[in-house]
Write a protein that holds these residues in place. Structure first.
Motif, PDB file in Angstrom:
ATOM      1  N   ALA A 161       2.061  -5.353  12.437  1.00  0.00           N
ATOM      2  CA  ALA A 161       2.428  -3.971  12.765  1.00  0.00           C
ATOM      3  C   ALA A 161       3.141  -3.292  11.596  1.00  0.00           C
ATOM      4  N   CYS A 162       4.021  -4.021  10.916  1.00  0.00           N
ATOM      5  CA  CYS A 162       4.739  -3.458   9.764  1.00  0.00           C
ATOM      6  C   CYS A 162       3.772  -3.071   8.652  1.00  0.00           C
ATOM      7  N   LEU A 163       2.888  -3.996   8.309  1.00  0.00           N
ATOM      8  CA  LEU A 163       1.934  -3.721   7.234  1.00  0.00           C
ATOM      9  C   LEU A 163       0.946  -2.636   7.657  1.00  0.00           C
ATOM     10  N   GLY A 164       0.544  -2.657   8.926  1.00  0.00           N
ATOM     11  CA  GLY A 164      -0.385  -1.651   9.414  1.00  0.00           C
ATOM     12  C   GLY A 164       0.221  -0.262   9.380  1.00  0.00           C
ATOM     13  N   ALA A 165       1.455  -0.129   9.868  1.00  0.00           N
ATOM     14  CA  ALA A 165       2.121   1.177   9.879  1.00  0.00           C
ATOM     15  C   ALA A 165       2.387   1.662   8.465  1.00  0.00           C
ATOM     16  N   GLY A 166       2.859   0.762   7.601  1.00  0.00           N
ATOM     17  CA  GLY A 166       3.144   1.147   6.227  1.00  0.00           C
ATOM     18  C   GLY A 166       1.895   1.589   5.483  1.00  0.00           C
ATOM     19  N   THR A 167       0.824   0.808   5.632  1.00  0.00           N
ATOM     20  CA  THR A 167      -0.430   1.154   4.955  1.00  0.00           C
ATOM     21  C   THR A 167      -0.992   2.463   5.487  1.00  0.00           C
ATOM     22  N   TYR A 168      -0.928   2.631   6.813  1.00  0.00           N
ATOM     23  CA  TYR A 168      -1.469   3.863   7.401  1.00  0.00           C
ATOM     24  C   TYR A 168      -0.712   5.099   6.925  1.00  0.00           C
ATOM     25  N   LEU A 169       0.617   5.044   6.959  1.00  0.00           N
ATOM     26  CA  LEU A 169       1.395   6.208   6.541  1.00  0.00           C
ATOM     27  C   LEU A 169       1.235   6.480   5.044  1.00  0.00           C
ATOM     28  N   ALA A 170       1.055   5.425   4.256  1.00  0.00           N
ATOM     29  CA  ALA A 170       0.820   5.619   2.823  1.00  0.00           C
ATOM     30  C   ALA A 170      -0.502   6.349   2.590  1.00  0.00           C
ATOM     31  N   LEU A 171      -1.561   5.887   3.274  1.00  0.00           N
ATOM     32  CA  LEU A 171      -2.870   6.504   3.095  1.00  0.00           C
ATOM     33  C   LEU A 171      -2.940   7.880   3.759  1.00  0.00           C
ATOM     34  N   LEU A 172      -2.240   8.033   4.888  1.00  0.00           N
ATOM     35  CA  LEU A 172      -2.180   9.348   5.537  1.00  0.00           C
ATOM     36  C   LEU A 172      -1.532  10.370   4.607  1.00  0.00           C
ATOM     37  N   SER A 173      -0.485   9.966   3.908  1.00  0.00           N
ATOM     38  CA  SER A 173       0.183  10.873   2.967  1.00  0.00           C
ATOM     39  C   SER A 173      -0.773  11.332   1.874  1.00  0.00           C
ATOM     40  N   LEU A 174      -1.642  10.432   1.418  1.00  0.00           N
ATOM     41  CA  LEU A 174      -2.624  10.799   0.395  1.00  0.00           C
ATOM     42  C   LEU A 174      -3.669  11.752   0.968  1.00  0.00           C
ATOM     43  N   MET A 175      -4.089  11.493   2.214  1.00  0.00           N
ATOM     44  CA  MET A 175      -5.049  12.402   2.856  1.00  0.00           C
ATOM     45  C   MET A 175      -4.475  13.809   2.957  1.00  0.00           C
ATOM     46  N   VAL A 176      -3.224  13.896   3.400  1.00  0.00           N
ATOM     47  CA  VAL A 176      -2.603  15.210   3.594  1.00  0.00           C
ATOM     48  C   VAL A 176      -2.317  15.875   2.253  1.00  0.00           C
ATOM     49  N   ALA A 223      -8.817   4.041  13.309  1.00  0.00           N
ATOM     50  CA  ALA A 223      -8.910   2.950  12.329  1.00  0.00           C
ATOM     51  C   ALA A 223      -7.552   2.292  12.124  1.00  0.00           C
ATOM     52  N   ALA A 224      -6.485   3.091  12.117  1.00  0.00           N
ATOM     53  CA  ALA A 224      -5.134   2.545  11.954  1.00  0.00           C
ATOM     54  C   ALA A 224      -4.776   1.619  13.100  1.00  0.00           C
ATOM     55  N   THR A 225      -5.163   1.981  14.316  1.00  0.00           N
ATOM     56  CA  THR A 225      -4.886   1.138  15.479  1.00  0.00           C
ATOM     57  C   THR A 225      -5.621  -0.190  15.375  1.00  0.00           C
ATOM     58  N   PHE A 226      -6.895  -0.152  14.983  1.00  0.00           N
ATOM     59  CA  PHE A 226      -7.660  -1.389  14.831  1.00  0.00           C
ATOM     60  C   PHE A 226      -7.046  -2.287  13.755  1.00  0.00           C
ATOM     61  N   MET A 227      -6.533  -1.678  12.707  1.00  0.00           N
ATOM     62  CA  MET A 227      -5.945  -2.449  11.611  1.00  0.00           C
ATOM     63  C   MET A 227      -4.639  -3.112  12.039  1.00  0.00           C
ATOM     64  N   ALA A 228      -3.779  -2.371  12.737  1.00  0.00           N
ATOM     65  CA  ALA A 228      -2.464  -2.897  13.100  1.00  0.00           C
ATOM     66  C   ALA A 228      -2.526  -3.914  14.224  1.00  0.00           C
ATOM     67  N   VAL A 243     -11.995   1.930   5.878  1.00  0.00           N
ATOM     68  CA  VAL A 243     -12.223   3.256   6.460  1.00  0.00           C
ATOM     69  C   VAL A 243     -11.091   4.203   6.075  1.00  0.00           C
ATOM     70  N   LEU A 244      -9.861   3.734   6.220  1.00  0.00           N
ATOM     71  CA  LEU A 244      -8.711   4.561   5.868  1.00  0.00           C
ATOM     72  C   LEU A 244      -8.697   4.887   4.376  1.00  0.00           C
ATOM     73  N   ALA A 245      -9.003   3.889   3.562  1.00  0.00           N
ATOM     74  CA  ALA A 245      -9.044   4.108   2.115  1.00  0.00           C
ATOM     75  C   ALA A 245     -10.142   5.116   1.767  1.00  0.00           C
ATOM     76  N   GLY A 246     -11.266   5.046   2.478  1.00  0.00           N
ATOM     77  CA  GLY A 246     -12.350   5.992   2.243  1.00  0.00           C
ATOM     78  C   GLY A 246     -11.939   7.424   2.544  1.00  0.00           C
ATOM     79  N   TRP A 247     -11.218   7.620   3.671  1.00  0.00           N
ATOM     80  CA  TRP A 247     -10.704   8.950   4.002  1.00  0.00           C
ATOM     81  C   TRP A 247      -9.753   9.453   2.914  1.00  0.00           C
ATOM     82  N   ALA A 248      -8.868   8.567   2.471  1.00  0.00           N
ATOM     83  CA  ALA A 248      -7.885   8.962   1.454  1.00  0.00           C
ATOM     84  C   ALA A 248      -8.570   9.335   0.144  1.00  0.00           C
ATOM     85  N   VAL A 249      -9.531   8.527  -0.278  1.00  0.00           N
ATOM     86  CA  VAL A 249     -10.239   8.787  -1.532  1.00  0.00           C
ATOM     87  C   VAL A 249     -11.021  10.096  -1.439  1.00  0.00           C
ATOM     88  N   ALA A 250     -11.684  10.320  -0.301  1.00  0.00           N
ATOM     89  CA  ALA A 250     -12.502  11.524  -0.144  1.00  0.00           C
ATOM     90  C   ALA A 250     -11.643  12.788  -0.171  1.00  0.00           C
TER      91      ALA A 250
END
Length: 264
Positions: A161-176, A223-228, A243-250
């Protein structure tokens, strides 16, 4: 000087330039109280809602309902709401420069636009990861206490859960950040982020076609839920990360094109 030495010098120069630009971005971020309040509010809300979910799980469990869930995942579930605060902070970090006109100063200080974007990305992804790990790590304690036996968890649940939440918020920040560069105004970037992580999943749920539900599975929040959670259906954590990395890169890539081609 040999070719190898020239390449090493250039690499060292770029590394030093990136760190200097990242320090400048950090000074901007921590100099705005509104951004700090957003981060603090997101973490506080997630922890409070985690405790509330734990208490609800215990009350329902005592009445015979199967509500058991590892406490770290209870806290992770609260990101459905808490993520909006972190997304807003990421959006404002870039859009406030456009609204105030300070983006011109930033580009004068760091003329290489790719370097400027890399510095912003480094800062926001690092802060997002730290916030995700912190809110799960701290929030698990009150959630577990309020849930009692219905919040029992293993160390692997906490780590995931820690790694999932951290990774998701990191990639979400890049998306935004990418959305902020595309919209160039706070309202547009924040509304776009809300639609991406909350609006679209809710809307697509109402459409009774299997292919639509398949598309919904590949939205960032799902995707974040499946990862965590370590779910294997419809795809596993490794695929969810891609999937999350793809969204962030795009989105960040589109934002970079906008930054590169449009005037400040």
């Amino acid at each position: 000087m040999s070719t190898l030495q020239i390449k090493e010098s250039a690499s060292g120069y770029l590394g030093a330039g990136l760190l200097a630009a990242a320090r400048a971005e950090a000074a901007k971020f921590f100099g705005l109280r509104s951004l700090l309040w957003l981060y603090g509010s997101g973490i506080t809300l997630s922890i409070a809602l985690g405790w509330l979910l734990g208490a609800s799980a215990k009350a329902s469990g005592d009445n015979g309902f199967d509500t058991a869930m590892p406490a770290p995942l209870m806290v992770f579930a609260t990101l459905q709401f808490g993520q909006l605060f972190f997304a807003a902070a990421a959006a404002l970090h870039i859009t406030s420069e456009y609204s105030s006109g300070t983006i011109t100063t930033s580009l004068q200080a760091v003329p290489r636009r790719g370097l400027l974007l890399a510095a912003k990305s480094l800062l926001l992804s690092g802060l997002g990861f730290a916030a995700g790990v912190a809110l799960i790590g701290v929030g698990t304690i009150p959630a577990a206490l309020s849930a009692g036996p219905y919040g029992a968890f293993a160390v692997s649940d906490l780590v995931s859960a820690c790694l999932g939440a951290g990774t998701y918020l990191a990639l979400l920040s890049l998306m935004v950040l990418g959305l902020g560069l595309l919209c160039r105004n706070s309202a547009g970037a924040i509304v776009s982020a809300i639609m991406l992580v909350i609006g679209l999943p809710q809307i697509l749920q109402l459409i009774p076609f299997s292919w639509v539900q398949t598309v919904a599975d590949y939205l960032p929040s799902n995707a974040a839920t499946f990862m965590a959670t370590g779910a294997t259906e419809p795809y596993g954590p490794a695929a969810a990360l891609l999937v999350l990395a793809g969204w962030a890169v795009a989105l960040l890539g589109a934002g970079y094109v906008s930054l590169k081609r449009r005037d400040a």
